[in-house]
Design an enzyme around this catalytic site. Structure first.
Site, PDB file in Angstrom:
ATOM      1  N   ARG A 169       0.826  -1.211   0.000  1.00 24.64           N
ATOM      2  CA  ARG A 169       0.000   0.000   0.000  1.00 24.64           C
ATOM      3  C   ARG A 169       0.860   1.262   0.000  1.00 24.64           C
ATOM      4  O   ARG A 169       0.436   2.309  -0.444  1.00 24.64           O
ATOM      5  CB  ARG A 169      -0.875   0.048   1.280  1.00 24.64           C
ATOM      6  CG  ARG A 169      -2.057  -0.869   1.265  1.00 24.64           C
ATOM      7  CD  ARG A 169      -2.710  -0.916   2.648  1.00 24.64           C
ATOM      8  NE  ARG A 169      -3.230   0.363   3.141  1.00 24.64           N
ATOM      9  CZ  ARG A 169      -4.450   0.834   2.889  1.00 24.64           C
ATOM     10  NH1 ARG A 169      -5.261   0.153   2.127  1.00 24.64           N
ATOM     11  NH2 ARG A 169      -4.847   1.983   3.407  1.00 24.64           N
ATOM     12  N   ARG A 173       9.819   5.636  -3.216  1.00 28.93           N
ATOM     13  CA  ARG A 173      10.213   6.551  -4.295  1.00 28.93           C
ATOM     14  C   ARG A 173      11.667   6.973  -4.156  1.00 28.93           C
ATOM     15  O   ARG A 173      12.125   7.208  -3.042  1.00 28.93           O
ATOM     16  CB  ARG A 173       9.423   7.874  -4.209  1.00 28.93           C
ATOM     17  CG  ARG A 173       7.976   7.765  -4.338  1.00 28.93           C
ATOM     18  CD  ARG A 173       7.387   9.181  -4.481  1.00 28.93           C
ATOM     19  NE  ARG A 173       5.949   9.061  -4.401  1.00 28.93           N
ATOM     20  CZ  ARG A 173       5.225   9.442  -3.359  1.00 28.93           C
ATOM     21  NH1 ARG A 173       5.799  10.030  -2.327  1.00 28.93           N
ATOM     22  NH2 ARG A 173       3.923   9.258  -3.372  1.00 28.93           N
ATOM     23  N   GLU A 308      -3.571   6.575  18.874  1.00 26.58           N
ATOM     24  CA  GLU A 308      -4.299   5.431  18.310  1.00 26.58           C
ATOM     25  C   GLU A 308      -3.613   4.142  18.745  1.00 26.58           C
ATOM     26  O   GLU A 308      -2.482   3.879  18.352  1.00 26.58           O
ATOM     27  CB  GLU A 308      -4.315   5.575  16.785  1.00 26.58           C
ATOM     28  CG  GLU A 308      -5.137   4.548  16.068  1.00 26.58           C
ATOM     29  CD  GLU A 308      -5.205   4.826  14.559  1.00 26.58           C
ATOM     30  OE1 GLU A 308      -5.332   5.998  14.137  1.00 26.58           O
ATOM     31  OE2 GLU A 308      -5.101   3.853  13.801  1.00 26.58           O
ATOM     32  N   TYR A 356     -10.148  -4.704   2.981  1.00 25.63           N
ATOM     33  CA  TYR A 356      -9.374  -3.551   3.452  1.00 25.63           C
ATOM     34  C   TYR A 356      -9.566  -2.446   2.412  1.00 25.63           C
ATOM     35  O   TYR A 356      -8.667  -2.128   1.648  1.00 25.63           O
ATOM     36  CB  TYR A 356      -7.910  -3.992   3.539  1.00 25.63           C
ATOM     37  CG  TYR A 356      -6.936  -3.080   4.256  1.00 25.63           C
ATOM     38  CD1 TYR A 356      -7.299  -1.854   4.783  1.00 25.63           C
ATOM     39  CD2 TYR A 356      -5.614  -3.485   4.401  1.00 25.63           C
ATOM     40  CE1 TYR A 356      -6.371  -1.059   5.420  1.00 25.63           C
ATOM     41  CE2 TYR A 356      -4.678  -2.698   5.048  1.00 25.63           C
ATOM     42  CZ  TYR A 356      -5.073  -1.485   5.547  1.00 25.63           C
ATOM     43  OH  TYR A 356      -4.144  -0.700   6.174  1.00 25.63           O
ATOM     44  N   ASP A 358     -10.338   1.325   0.895  1.00 29.86           N
ATOM     45  CA  ASP A 358     -10.290   2.770   1.145  1.00 29.86           C
ATOM     46  C   ASP A 358     -11.644   3.377   0.770  1.00 29.86           C
ATOM     47  O   ASP A 358     -12.468   2.733   0.112  1.00 29.86           O
ATOM     48  CB  ASP A 358      -9.170   3.409   0.324  1.00 29.86           C
ATOM     49  CG  ASP A 358      -7.807   3.198   0.972  1.00 29.86           C
ATOM     50  OD1 ASP A 358      -7.745   3.171   2.212  1.00 29.86           O
ATOM     51  OD2 ASP A 358      -6.817   3.048   0.240  1.00 29.86           O
TER      52      ASP A 358
HETATM   53  P1  FAD Z   1     -18.491   1.706   7.760  1.00 30.77           P
HETATM   54  O1  FAD Z   1     -18.028   3.091   7.709  1.00 30.77           O
HETATM   55  O2  FAD Z   1     -17.934   0.788   8.781  1.00 30.77           O
HETATM   56  O3  FAD Z   1     -20.083   1.733   7.926  1.00 30.77           O
HETATM   57  C1  FAD Z   1     -20.847   0.601   8.277  1.00 30.77           C
HETATM   58  C2  FAD Z   1     -21.981   1.091   9.166  1.00 30.77           C
HETATM   59  O4  FAD Z   1     -22.885   0.008   9.400  1.00 30.77           O
HETATM   60  C3  FAD Z   1     -21.491   1.554  10.532  1.00 30.77           C
HETATM   61  O5  FAD Z   1     -21.983   2.834  10.805  1.00 30.77           O
HETATM   62  C4  FAD Z   1     -22.067   0.518  11.488  1.00 30.77           C
HETATM   63  O6  FAD Z   1     -22.396   1.048  12.761  1.00 30.77           O
HETATM   64  C5  FAD Z   1     -23.311   0.070  10.745  1.00 30.77           C
HETATM   65  N1  FAD Z   1     -23.792  -1.267  11.106  1.00 30.77           N
HETATM   66  C6  FAD Z   1     -23.059  -2.406  11.204  1.00 30.77           C
HETATM   67  N2  FAD Z   1     -23.846  -3.434  11.576  1.00 30.77           N
HETATM   68  C7  FAD Z   1     -25.098  -2.936  11.710  1.00 30.77           C
HETATM   69  C8  FAD Z   1     -26.339  -3.496  12.088  1.00 30.77           C
HETATM   70  N3  FAD Z   1     -26.463  -4.800  12.411  1.00 30.77           N
HETATM   71  N4  FAD Z   1     -27.442  -2.709  12.138  1.00 30.77           N
HETATM   72  C9  FAD Z   1     -27.348  -1.373  11.834  1.00 30.77           C
HETATM   73  N5  FAD Z   1     -26.184  -0.771  11.475  1.00 30.77           N
HETATM   74  C10 FAD Z   1     -25.078  -1.560  11.411  1.00 30.77           C
HETATM   75  N6  FAD Z   1      -9.960   5.176   3.916  1.00 30.77           N
HETATM   76  C11 FAD Z   1      -9.398   6.129   3.146  1.00 30.77           C
HETATM   77  O7  FAD Z   1      -9.727   6.238   1.958  1.00 30.77           O
HETATM   78  N7  FAD Z   1      -8.473   7.007   3.663  1.00 30.77           N
HETATM   79  C12 FAD Z   1      -8.089   6.955   4.973  1.00 30.77           C
HETATM   80  O8  FAD Z   1      -7.243   7.759   5.407  1.00 30.77           O
HETATM   81  C13 FAD Z   1      -8.662   5.949   5.810  1.00 30.77           C
HETATM   82  N8  FAD Z   1      -8.293   5.863   7.089  1.00 30.77           N
HETATM   83  C14 FAD Z   1      -8.850   4.892   7.877  1.00 30.77           C
HETATM   84  C15 FAD Z   1      -8.430   4.832   9.192  1.00 30.77           C
HETATM   85  C16 FAD Z   1      -8.965   3.853  10.021  1.00 30.77           C
HETATM   86  C17 FAD Z   1      -8.523   3.789  11.458  1.00 30.77           C
HETATM   87  C18 FAD Z   1      -9.917   2.922   9.504  1.00 30.77           C
HETATM   88  C19 FAD Z   1     -10.487   1.850  10.380  1.00 30.77           C
HETATM   89  C20 FAD Z   1     -10.331   2.994   8.186  1.00 30.77           C
HETATM   90  C21 FAD Z   1      -9.804   3.974   7.353  1.00 30.77           C
HETATM   91  N9  FAD Z   1     -10.200   4.095   6.021  1.00 30.77           N
HETATM   92  C22 FAD Z   1      -9.626   5.065   5.230  1.00 30.77           C
HETATM   93  C23 FAD Z   1     -11.230   3.195   5.431  1.00 30.77           C
HETATM   94  C24 FAD Z   1     -12.650   3.821   5.500  1.00 30.77           C
HETATM   95  O9  FAD Z   1     -13.013   4.021   6.851  1.00 30.77           O
HETATM   96  C25 FAD Z   1     -13.646   2.872   4.834  1.00 30.77           C
HETATM   97  O10 FAD Z   1     -13.274   2.582   3.516  1.00 30.77           O
HETATM   98  C26 FAD Z   1     -15.095   3.388   4.775  1.00 30.77           C
HETATM   99  O11 FAD Z   1     -15.435   4.230   5.839  1.00 30.77           O
HETATM  100  C27 FAD Z   1     -16.015   2.187   4.791  1.00 30.77           C
HETATM  101  O12 FAD Z   1     -17.370   2.541   4.618  1.00 30.77           O
HETATM  102  P2  FAD Z   1     -18.462   1.401   4.838  1.00 30.77           P
HETATM  103  O13 FAD Z   1     -19.786   2.011   4.568  1.00 30.77           O
HETATM  104  O14 FAD Z   1     -18.103   0.192   4.061  1.00 30.77           O
HETATM  105  O15 FAD Z   1     -18.306   0.948   6.361  1.00 30.77           O
HETATM  106  N1  UDP Z   2       3.369   0.641   7.924  1.00 27.23           N
HETATM  107  C1  UDP Z   2       4.572   0.549   8.582  1.00 27.23           C
HETATM  108  N2  UDP Z   2       5.133   1.679   9.100  1.00 27.23           N
HETATM  109  C2  UDP Z   2       4.556   2.887   8.990  1.00 27.23           C
HETATM  110  C3  UDP Z   2       3.321   2.984   8.308  1.00 27.23           C
HETATM  111  C4  UDP Z   2       2.745   1.837   7.795  1.00 27.23           C
HETATM  112  O1  UDP Z   2       5.123  -0.519   8.712  1.00 27.23           O
HETATM  113  O2  UDP Z   2       5.112   3.876   9.490  1.00 27.23           O
HETATM  114  C5  UDP Z   2       2.777  -0.605   7.390  1.00 27.23           C
HETATM  115  C6  UDP Z   2       1.833  -1.267   8.395  1.00 27.23           C
HETATM  116  O3  UDP Z   2       1.931  -2.676   8.229  1.00 27.23           O
HETATM  117  C7  UDP Z   2       0.481  -0.789   7.962  1.00 27.23           C
HETATM  118  C8  UDP Z   2       0.651  -0.782   6.446  1.00 27.23           C
HETATM  119  O4  UDP Z   2       1.993  -0.338   6.244  1.00 27.23           O
HETATM  120  O5  UDP Z   2      -0.553  -1.645   8.397  1.00 27.23           O
HETATM  121  C9  UDP Z   2      -0.306   0.103   5.700  1.00 27.23           C
HETATM  122  O6  UDP Z   2      -0.177   1.430   6.185  1.00 27.23           O
HETATM  123  P1  UDP Z   2      -1.333   2.487   6.027  1.00 27.23           P
HETATM  124  O7  UDP Z   2      -0.831   3.795   6.495  1.00 27.23           O
HETATM  125  O8  UDP Z   2      -1.875   2.384   4.657  1.00 27.23           O
HETATM  126  O9  UDP Z   2      -2.390   1.914   7.078  1.00 27.23           O
HETATM  127  P2  UDP Z   2      -3.860   2.394   7.491  1.00 27.23           P
HETATM  128  O10 UDP Z   2      -3.892   3.882   7.370  1.00 27.23           O
HETATM  129  O11 UDP Z   2      -4.794   1.667   6.561  1.00 27.23           O
HETATM  130  O12 UDP Z   2      -3.966   1.928   8.896  1.00 27.23           O
END
Ligand code: FAD
Ligand code: UDP
Length: 373
Positions: A169, A173, A308, A356, A358
């Site tokens: 991911r 560079r 976090e 996984y 985005d």
């Molecule tokens: P979710 O956002 O999980 O929505 C699912 C919803 O369903 C939730 O609100 C949940 O409460 C609800 N639900 C579940 N079960 C039930 C039920 N039985 N009844 C009623 N409601 C229910 N993506 C990026 O592009 N850039 C980023 O920088 C990025 N950072 C992230 C950082 C973290 C820590 C995490 C965990 C994810 C990150 N992502 C990022 C990914 C991003 O969060 C997801 O791609 C996106 O939000 C997923 O949308 P979704 O609708 O699939 O799921």
């Molecule tokens: N990662 C790492 N060091 C860092 C940042 C990321 O080893 O400083 C690795 C780690 O395994 C992580 C993966 O790269 O789970 C993907 O990173 P990303 O920032 O995309 O993770 P996310 O934002 O989805 O948690």
């Protein structure tokens, strides 16, 4: 009776509901949390937008997805450039000439390539796991200082037990470029992601309708909704839909600790990764730095920083990341076979597809699924 019962108000559910309402259909969105938006939901404190479920930076190379979200909100041009902190020494991310210079005191791309080529010789053939993939991409030094500790605490298992794709991911560079993403478009909605969710759900000009009920977990009350909708769009955890009858899928959990500081600028960057194992959190997020271009917020003598912490997940906890090992992949395949046989039910999003994903992938897949209806 509605056309679509949408379970979950994350990006998948909201985009799907919006698209169907645009086609004149009626949707009822059920959300078990007290708020809509899923994991992109944010809260405002002292004017600062706090990313409540982890930092979310929007980035995409899909022209259609970028055009789609820009109909609803404007983006602030934020470019993610995290800094890694390893035992108090700082290194630029992603792995680029700045990182190589900081590590090895070298000047040219050729010197960096030579060092990495020597160090990667330890891995022969196709990388079989994350450790081998990391060493073959960036060599032993970066693996030891910037990847191993971070990855093992993030995923709760050894790098030799994790799939190679997780580390692919990140860009590598041989230029002095600290942009964490290679995508053509990037940014954060100027008024936060809640404004995007609101625009999707509350568009009064649509010919169809969207009703939202929060605080409703669909699964325990699904019988009450049986026969009430033409189709169900399920975005919750895949195994939970089937009562976990084939076994439980595993997830990684997270715990967030947010602290308020009476100072304008605490760490000088939005995201600082703590890459050594001994520090229990993986990253600290200083939310105000995401609000690029907002001078009043930048100068204000208050800031919020979230630590976090990765956590083992147990049933009942929020499921943050799917665990991509063989056991879970096999189990998910078995559940998918069942899901395909489920009539009038669409499974979408990162939980129901156990991917996984985005944000842009989730939006793209919701748009494609809606177009098939
Ligand atoms: P979710 O956002 O999980 O929505 C699912 C919803 O369903 C939730 O609100 C949940 O409460 C609800 N639900 C579940 N079960 C039930 C039920 N039985 N009844 C009623 N409601 C229910 N993506 C990026 O592009 N850039 C980023 O920088 C990025 N950072 C992230 C950082 C973290 C820590 C995490 C965990 C994810 C990150 N992502 C990022 C990914 C991003 O969060 C997801 O791609 C996106 O939000 C997923 O949308 P979704 O609708 O699939 O799921
Ligand atoms: N990662 C790492 N060091 C860092 C940042 C990321 O080893 O400083 C690795 C780690 O395994 C992580 C993966 O790269 O789970 C993907 O990173 P990303 O920032 O995309 O993770 P996310 O934002 O989805 O948690």
């Amino acid at each position: 009776m509605v056309d679509y019962l949408v379970v979950g108000s994350g990006l998948f559910g909201c985009v799907f509901a919006h698209e169907m309402a645009a086609k004149g259909k009626s949707c009822l969105v059920l959300e078990k949390r007290a708020h809509v938006g899923g994991n992109v939901y944010g809260e405002e404190k002292d004017g600062i937008l706090i990313h409540r479920y982890g930092a979310h930076i929007f980035h995409t190379s899909y022209e259609d997805v970028w055009a789609y979200v820009n109909q609803f909100v404007s983006f602030n041009g934020y470019i993610n450039s995290p800094v890694a902190n390893y035992r108090g020494h700082l290194y630029n991310l992603p792995f680029n000439m700045n990182t190589f210079r900081e590590l090895w005191d070298i000047v040219t791309p050729r010197e960096a390539r030579e060092i990495i080529a020597r160090q990667r010789a330890a891995v022969q053939g196709e990388p079989q796991n994350l450790e081998e993939q990391a060493i073959s991409l960036v060599g032993q030094d970066i693996y030891e200082k910037l990847i191993k500790g971070y990855t093992e605490k993030q995923w709760g298992r050894s790098c030799t037990e994790l799939p190679a794709f997780i580390i692919r991911r990140l860009p590598v560079r041989y230029t002095f470029d600290n942009n964490y993403f290679n995508d053509k478009y990037q940014g954060i909605p100027e008024n936060g992601y809640n404004s995007l969710i609101e625009a999707l759900l509350d568009d009064k000009d649509l010919p169809g309708s969207i009703e939202v009920r929060t605080g409703v977990d669909y699964l325990p009350v699904r019988e009450a909704y049986a026969g009430q909708a033409g189709k169900v769009v399920y975005t919750g955890p895949l195994d939970a839909y089937f009562g976990c009858r084939l076994g439980r899928l595993e997830y990684r959990g997270l715990r967030f600790e947010t602290e308020r500081f009476d100072e304008a600028n605490h760490q000088g960057v939005a995201v600082m990764n703590y890459t050594e194992r001994a520090v229990p959190y993986t990253r600290t997020i200083e939310h105000k730095h995401f609000m690029r271009g907002n001078a009043a917020i930048a100068e204000k003598a208050v800031t919020y920083v979230t630590r976090e912490y990765p956590a083992d997940w147990k049933p009942g906890d929020e499921a943050y990341y799917p665990v991509n090992d063989q056991r879970n992949q096999d189990l998910v395949a078995a559940y998918r076979a069942r899901a395909e046989k489920e009539e009038n039910t669409i499974f979408g999003g990162r939980l129901a597809e156990y991917k996984y994903y985005d944000m842009d992938d989730v939006i793209k897949s919701a748009l494609e699924r809606a177009a098939q209806e």
